[in-house]
Design an enzyme around this catalytic site. Structure first.
Site, short mmCIF file in Angstrom:
data_model
loop_
_atom_site.label_atom_id
_atom_site.label_comp_id
_atom_site.label_asym_id
_atom_site.label_seq_id
_atom_site.Cartn_x
_atom_site.Cartn_y
_atom_site.Cartn_z
N ASP A 34 0.86 -1.10 -0.10
CA ASP A 34 0.14 -0.12 0.10
C ASP A 34 0.63 1.29 -0.07
O ASP A 34 2.08 1.14 -0.05
CB ASP A 34 -0.94 -0.26 1.17
CG ASP A 34 -2.40 0.59 0.97
OD1 ASP A 34 -2.54 1.27 0.05
OD2 ASP A 34 -3.19 0.22 1.82
N GLU B 177 -0.95 1.69 -5.19
CA GLU B 177 -0.75 3.32 -4.85
C GLU B 177 -1.83 4.13 -5.72
O GLU B 177 -1.68 5.12 -5.98
CB GLU B 177 0.63 3.73 -5.34
CG GLU B 177 1.15 3.51 -6.73
CD GLU B 177 0.58 4.27 -7.64
OE1 GLU B 177 -0.54 3.89 -8.38
OE2 GLU B 177 0.95 5.29 -8.19
N GLY C 267 -3.16 4.47 -8.31
CA GLY C 267 -3.01 4.89 -9.88
C GLY C 267 -2.51 6.45 -9.57
O GLY C 267 -2.38 7.23 -10.70
N ASP D 162 -10.04 3.44 -3.37
CA ASP D 162 -10.65 2.29 -2.74
C ASP D 162 -12.10 2.34 -3.52
O ASP D 162 -12.91 3.03 -3.46
CB ASP D 162 -10.97 2.31 -1.40
CG ASP D 162 -9.57 2.11 -0.73
OD1 ASP D 162 -8.49 2.26 -1.44
OD2 ASP D 162 -9.36 2.08 0.48
C1 GLA Z 1 -5.78 1.37 1.58
C2 GLA Z 1 -5.89 0.53 0.50
C3 GLA Z 1 -7.36 -0.35 0.74
C4 GLA Z 1 -7.04 -1.12 1.90
C5 GLA Z 1 -6.92 -0.12 3.21
C6 GLA Z 1 -6.29 -0.87 4.45
O1 GLA Z 1 -7.07 2.39 1.71
O2 GLA Z 1 -6.16 1.14 -0.84
O3 GLA Z 1 -7.51 -1.51 -0.23
O4 GLA Z 1 -5.73 -1.99 1.86
O5 GLA Z 1 -5.80 0.95 2.77
O6 GLA Z 1 -5.84 0.01 5.52
#
Ligand code: GLA
Length: 675
Positions: A176, A209, A211, A233
């Site tokens: 991440d 990351e 995009g 997300d």
């Molecule tokens: C980010 C990622 C998610 C998830 C959360 C976990 O937001 O994009 O897919 O993994 O972190 O905290």
């Protein structure tokens, strides 16, 4: 992950090569007969963990950091993968997301597994997962802490952490982007890519990351990435799924074996969308050759959820060895036609209806690029039936629905002619009122069909009357048989959506065929007389980028709570809290006039980007704001809706937001109607 070839800086030649290899393999496989269809590893083919988009499970969309995220859950999911046939369908990875570790590292700088969640430890867990023939994945961040803030990140600890993962038997790492201390992405992701490679273990490397740094442009694959998130997300709403689809679908040229665009994990089964919308989500992800990571707690999933996730014909589209991401044939007015070339020379064609009403979507074999032929086999991958068409590829698709066909330029043998059942939603009706319905049978096949009949079925208490003949002795190729109906909602019908089913029966090539189309009638009542707050009136439909539209509160934040509607420090007690891009529709029945609201970005909004608020009376735009950012004060919007049957309130993001949640408020929205 696979070591990138340094003599191959350009991506496209590699893609062409991969495609050519796959085509050659497909040809060889065809020549050798079906038994040889699957190439053996080590037979000269590229052999990496991510030659096809990874499939498996990740807990995040189901649990976030909640208590349910624990060893029992993970082992339960592994068991269900085997018991429910998901493993046989291709699902392989069991991946843990954020919050599996203790807050601090140990005295040797090693990550410590959270003993409350995982009392048996990761070696035992990995063994359990491996003993089922499945693979084990973990998560951390290319920063000093993970996104939840609950775990240490791997920035500066890459070699040690990668070795720890390898020692545990990890097969997949999601890496991440939070708390990255401003270190350039390429540097951070290369450090972990090198560290993973140095372990000598084959570990799928998932770059997350969002995009932000155009990972599809080449660097993510150079650092060993097998897939890269292209957006922020996904949330469990149709609006979120739709906007991610629209961003990711444009990146088709960058996806291929060993390097996939990742539009985020599946929400199928989590309850925020209808099964029709979840089928679209799954179909579109498969068309886009996306990783298929189940994001629901399978221990309490419905049969419908298993049926969607286990649809092996749709999975085969996703996993096709050519590895092409679908191209857009037409995006016209939200009636999407997508095509994905498959290794056996056929095409997957998806007809996705983005809009809120059933529509006919049509294309043909030429537009798809199929070899000229007098006859095409068309297989419906959700109905699991094969038909024959003379070239037209069409369906009437319910609101938010998707039809996926596999189409090949070859004789359909004894398969019946493709006769499509058509019709449109009844739209909004008041209790006791009648609505007209036109239902059709369209013969897209090559041959005349016989004994055609159309029938319409409504819920108990509704009246259904045919006003034309509903049977035809024959229907020739290319012809349409039209039937007219009057459908009446009973007095006192409660407001809400009702299913109206059109059934078509016909005979073709000695077979009796029955096909259904489910349409919708929405029973509505106009707002009460006088001036009402719209937040006190039931809407007909609401589509929101994330979560549900809120009444008298701002949109929900990531933690699932929200505060009062607040624009530029002014708090409003009444109004609608949406997240752009959003659309809320109210029925007015021609009985209302003045509309007013203060619109703007809520003080809880974050991210850059602007939102335009518009008011539509039936098909006509009657008021619009400027593009408003978080720095703007509330803008007053007023409109005259006299005579309109419905009003549509849209808050549209300009798309420049990147990561963000553009909470868009209709503060103090009111409507004035006749009694
Ligand atoms: C980010 C990622 C998610 C998830 C959360 C976990 O937001 O994009 O897919 O993994 O972190 O905290």
């Amino acid at each position: 992950m696979r070591t990138p070839n340094p003599s191959r800086p350009q991506r496209s030649p590699h893609r062409r090569l991969a495609a050519a290899v796959a085509l050659a393999l497909a040809a060889a496989a065809l020549a050798a007969g079906p038994a040889a269809a699957k190439p053996e590893p080590g037979g000269g083919q590229p052999d990496t963990a991510a030659d096809t988009p990874p499939m498996g499970f990740n807990n995040w969309n189901a649990t976030q950091c909640g208590e349910d995220f624990n060893e029992d859950m993970i082992m339960g999911i592994a068991d269900l993968f085997v018991e429910k046939g998901l493993k046989d369908a291709g699902y392989e990875y069991i991946n843990l997301d954020d919050c599996w570790a203790e807050y601090d590292r140990d005295e040797n700088g090693k990550l410590v597994v959270n003993a409350e969640r995982f009392p048996s430890g990761f070696e035992a867990l990995a063994d359990y997962i491996h003993s089922k023939g499945l693979k084990f994945g973990v998560y951390t961040s290319a920063g000093t802490r993970t996104c939840s803030g609950d775990m240490p990140g791997s920035l500066g600890h890459e070699a040690s952490d990668a070795q720890q993962f390898a020692d545990w038997g990890v097969d997949y790492l999601k890496y991440d982007n939070c708390n990255n201390q401003g270190v350039p992405a390429e540097e951070r992701y290369a450090a972990m890519g090198d560290a993973l490679e140095a372990t000598g273990r084959d570990i799928v490397y998932s770059i997350c990351e969002w995009g932000d740094n155009e990972p599809w442009s080449g660097w993510a694959e150079e650092v060993g990435g097998d897939l890269w998130r292209t957006t922020f997300d996904i949330s469990d709403s149709y609006g979120s799924m739709l906007s991610i689809f629209k961003d990711n679908v444009e990146l088709a040229e960058y996806a291929g074996p060993g390097g996939w665009n990742d539009p985020d994990m599946l929400q199928v089964g989590n309850g925020g969308m209808t099964d029709t919308e979840y089928r679209s989500h799954f179909s579109l992800w498969a068309m886009m050759a996306a990783p298929l990571l189940i994001g629901t707690d399978l221990r309490d999933a419905t049969d419908a959820t298993y049926e969607i996730l286990g649809n092996e014909e749709v999975i085969a589209v996703d996993q096709d060895r050519l590895g092409e991401q679908a191209a857009v044939v037409s995006p016209e007015d939200g009636l999407w036609v997508l095509k994905k070339r498959l290794a056996d020379g056929s095409y997957a064609v998806a007809l996705f209806n983005e809009t809120g009403a059933a529509q006919t979507i049509a294309t043909d074999a030429d537009a798809i690029g199929l070899r000229r032929s007098g006859s095409y086999q068309i297989r419906d991958l959700w109905e699991h039936e094969t038909y024959e068409t003379a070239g037209t590829i069409a369906a009437t698709v319910p609101a938010h629905g998707t039809v996926v066909y596999k189409v090949a330029a070859s004789h359909a043998g004894s398969s019946p002619a493709d006769v499509q059942v058509g019709g449109s939603d009844l739209g909004q009706v008041e209790a006791g009122d009648a609505a007209a319905l036109t239902a059709t049978a369209v013969n897209n096949g090559r041959t005349t069909v016989e004994s055609v009949s159309v029938d319409v079925d409504a819920p108990r208490g509704w009246d259904v009357d045919a006003t034309t003949d509903t049977r035809a002795r024959t229907l020739k190729s290319g012809r349409t048989f039209t039937t007219e109906w009057e459908v009446t909602a009973p007095d006192g019908a409660a407001p809400g959506a009702y299913e109206i089913t059109v059934t078509l029966e016909y005979k073709s090539k000695g077979k009796r065929v029955e096909r259904d189309l489910v349409l919708t009638a929405v029973v509505v009542e106009p707002p009460p007389g006088g001036t009402s707050y719209l937040s006190d009136v039931d809407w007909v439909s609401a589509v929101n980028e994330s979560g549900e539209v809120q009444r008298d509160a701002a949109a929900l934040g990531f933690n699932g709570t929200s505060g009062p509607i607040t624009i530029g420090g002014t708090v409003y007690e009444k109004g609608l809290g949406t997240v752009a891009t959003s659309e809320v529709v109210y029925y007015l029945g021609g009985r209302c006039g003045a509309f007013a609201a203060d619109v703007g970005l809520d003080d809880s909004a974050f991210g850059t980007g602007a939102v335009t608020f518009e008011v539509w009376a039936d098909g006509e735009k009657v008021a619009a704001s400027a593009a408003l950012t978080g720095d703007d004060a509330a803008a007053a919007l007023a409109a005259d809706l006299t005579g309109a049957s419905s009003v549509r309130l849209t808050a549209t993001s300009d798309g420049s937001g990147g990561i963000g949640r553009l909470a868009a408020d209709w503060a103090d929205a009111t409507i004035t109607c006749a009694a």
